[in-house]
Design an enzyme around this catalytic site. Structure first.
Site, PDB file in Angstrom:
ATOM      1  N   GLY A 279      45.272  28.107  47.841  1.00 65.00           N
ATOM      2  CA  GLY A 279      44.665  28.883  48.920  1.00 65.00           C
ATOM      3  C   GLY A 279      44.929  28.324  50.305  1.00 65.00           C
ATOM      4  O   GLY A 279      44.301  28.734  51.285  1.00 65.00           O
TER       5      GLY A 279
ATOM      6  N   HIS B 237      39.612  25.510  36.131  1.00 62.77           N
ATOM      7  CA  HIS B 237      40.175  25.733  37.469  1.00 62.77           C
ATOM      8  C   HIS B 237      39.569  24.710  38.437  1.00 62.77           C
ATOM      9  O   HIS B 237      38.393  24.350  38.313  1.00 62.77           O
ATOM     10  CB  HIS B 237      39.871  27.165  37.937  1.00 62.77           C
ATOM     11  CG  HIS B 237      40.631  27.510  39.186  1.00 62.77           C
ATOM     12  ND1 HIS B 237      40.204  27.105  40.424  1.00 62.77           N
ATOM     13  CD2 HIS B 237      41.799  28.167  39.383  1.00 62.77           C
ATOM     14  CE1 HIS B 237      41.077  27.519  41.332  1.00 62.77           C
ATOM     15  NE2 HIS B 237      42.052  28.168  40.718  1.00 62.77           N
TER      16      HIS B 237
ATOM     17  N   ASN C 130      44.948  35.492  39.291  1.00 67.20           N
ATOM     18  CA  ASN C 130      43.573  34.986  39.281  1.00 67.20           C
ATOM     19  C   ASN C 130      42.887  35.617  40.482  1.00 67.20           C
ATOM     20  O   ASN C 130      43.075  35.174  41.608  1.00 67.20           O
ATOM     21  CB  ASN C 130      43.593  33.453  39.386  1.00 67.20           C
ATOM     22  CG  ASN C 130      42.203  32.881  39.589  1.00 67.20           C
ATOM     23  OD1 ASN C 130      41.204  33.573  39.416  1.00 67.20           O
ATOM     24  ND2 ASN C 130      42.134  31.609  39.973  1.00 67.20           N
TER      25      ASN C 130
ATOM     26  N   GLU D 103      38.476  24.946  41.292  1.00 63.07           N
ATOM     27  CA  GLU D 103      37.240  25.393  41.970  1.00 63.07           C
ATOM     28  C   GLU D 103      36.033  25.216  41.055  1.00 63.07           C
ATOM     29  O   GLU D 103      34.932  24.892  41.511  1.00 63.07           O
ATOM     30  CB  GLU D 103      37.404  26.854  42.434  1.00 63.07           C
ATOM     31  CG  GLU D 103      38.357  26.937  43.629  1.00 63.07           C
ATOM     32  CD  GLU D 103      39.136  28.233  43.763  1.00 63.07           C
ATOM     33  OE1 GLU D 103      38.754  29.250  43.159  1.00 63.07           O
ATOM     34  OE2 GLU D 103      40.151  28.219  44.489  1.00 63.07           O
TER      35      GLU D 103
HETATM   36  P1  PGA Z   1      46.425  30.717  45.454  1.00 68.20           P
HETATM   37  O1  PGA Z   1      45.445  30.373  44.236  1.00 68.20           O
HETATM   38  O2  PGA Z   1      47.637  31.398  44.872  1.00 68.20           O
HETATM   39  O3  PGA Z   1      45.639  31.613  46.354  1.00 68.20           O
HETATM   40  O4  PGA Z   1      46.789  29.407  46.103  1.00 68.20           O
HETATM   41  C1  PGA Z   1      45.941  29.944  42.999  1.00 68.20           C
HETATM   42  C2  PGA Z   1      44.797  29.630  42.073  1.00 68.20           C
HETATM   43  O5  PGA Z   1      43.762  29.135  42.532  1.00 68.20           O
HETATM   44  O6  PGA Z   1      44.891  29.870  40.851  1.00 68.20           O
END
Ligand code: PGA
Length: 248
Positions: free
Chosen positions: A172, A94, A9, A96
């Site tokens: 993240g 997602h 992603n 976010e």
């Molecule tokens: P990350 O993100 O691996 O940077 O923690 C995963 C995601 O949001 O799909």
């Protein structure tokens, strides 16, 4: 036997040049990879990625789409448009999108249905926030997110979908769910589906996402109900992404 799926992603990262370098390196390292691999890229790069990956072992997709088929929705992108660029997957719900853009369970369920209606495979993201985990309501939250989709599309729809369990507190942040923590939620999800349809439950790919990286992927992917990963940051570095793909 479920085949693992490792999907990158990219979020809002990339340039024409960087993407080309990244994908060239990923393609060069695919020989030893047994897992299925995909990259979910920003909309403007779909044409580039289609041209680069067509005929390769790496599939591609988008990170979001409109629940509407067409019309006066300025700035939106439809499932049919994603099809025009050969997408196999689209991420829906997602965290976010849910947190920053206010996507509700109902909207996510509409996007999931619209994706499937167009022949795309939705990667349905579910997961709890840190405060929800601390309140011990992880299963309620994840259950509610899945129920919204089941109410609209039914359990049979999961034959053509992927679920990604992504604890919000792990995305993240560099803090990964422990293999036991992740496995427990994955088993809950599969058990929930099994109560409705055992065959669908056994074939359903449930990815883990949230700070999965080269150093922790093997342990996570060794869990019985973890069938792959949805990879953010580590998907932007070819060696790291490939190491995760090979761990699967
Ligand atoms: P990350 O993100 O691996 O940077 O923690 C995963 C995601 O949001 O799909």
């Amino acid at each position: 036997m479920r085949r693992k799926l490792v999907a990158g992603n990219w979020k809002m990262h990339g340039t024409l040049t960087d993407n080309d370098v990244l994908l060239t390196a990923v393609l060069a390292g695919m020989a030893d990879v047994k897992a299925q691999v995909a990259v979910c890229v920003p909309f403007p790069y779909l044409a580039q990625v289609q041209a680069k990956l067509a005929g390769s072992a790496v599939a591609w997709g988008a990170q979001n789409m409109s629940q509407h088929a067409k019309g006066a929705y300025t700035g939106e992108v439809s499932a049919a448009m994603l099809n025009d660029f050969g997408c196999r997957y689209v991420i829906v719900g997602h965290s976010e999108r849910r947190a920053i853009y206010g996507e509700t369970d109902a909207v996510v369920a509409e996007k999931y249905a619209a994706a499937q209606a167009a022949g795309l495979i939705p990667i349905l993201c579910v997961g709890e926030t840190l405060s929800e985990r601390e309140e011990c309501i992880t299963e309620q939250v994840v259950g509610r997110q899945i129920d919204a989709v089941l109410a609209k599309s039914g359990v049979a729809s999961l034959a053509k979908a992927v679920i990604a369990y992504e604890p919000v507190w792990a995305i993240g942040t560099g803090v990964t769910a422990s293999p036991d923590q992740a496995q427990a939620v994955h088993a809950f999800i599969r058990g929930k589906i099994r109560a409705l349809d055992a065959g669908i439950a056994d074939s359903l790919v449930i990815q883990y996402g949230g700070s999965m990286k080269a150093g922790n992927a093997a342990e996570l992917l060794a869990q019985p109900d973890i069938d792959g990963g949805l990879i953010g940051g580590a998907a932007l570095v070819a060696d790291d992404f490939l190491a995760i793909c090979k761990a699967g």
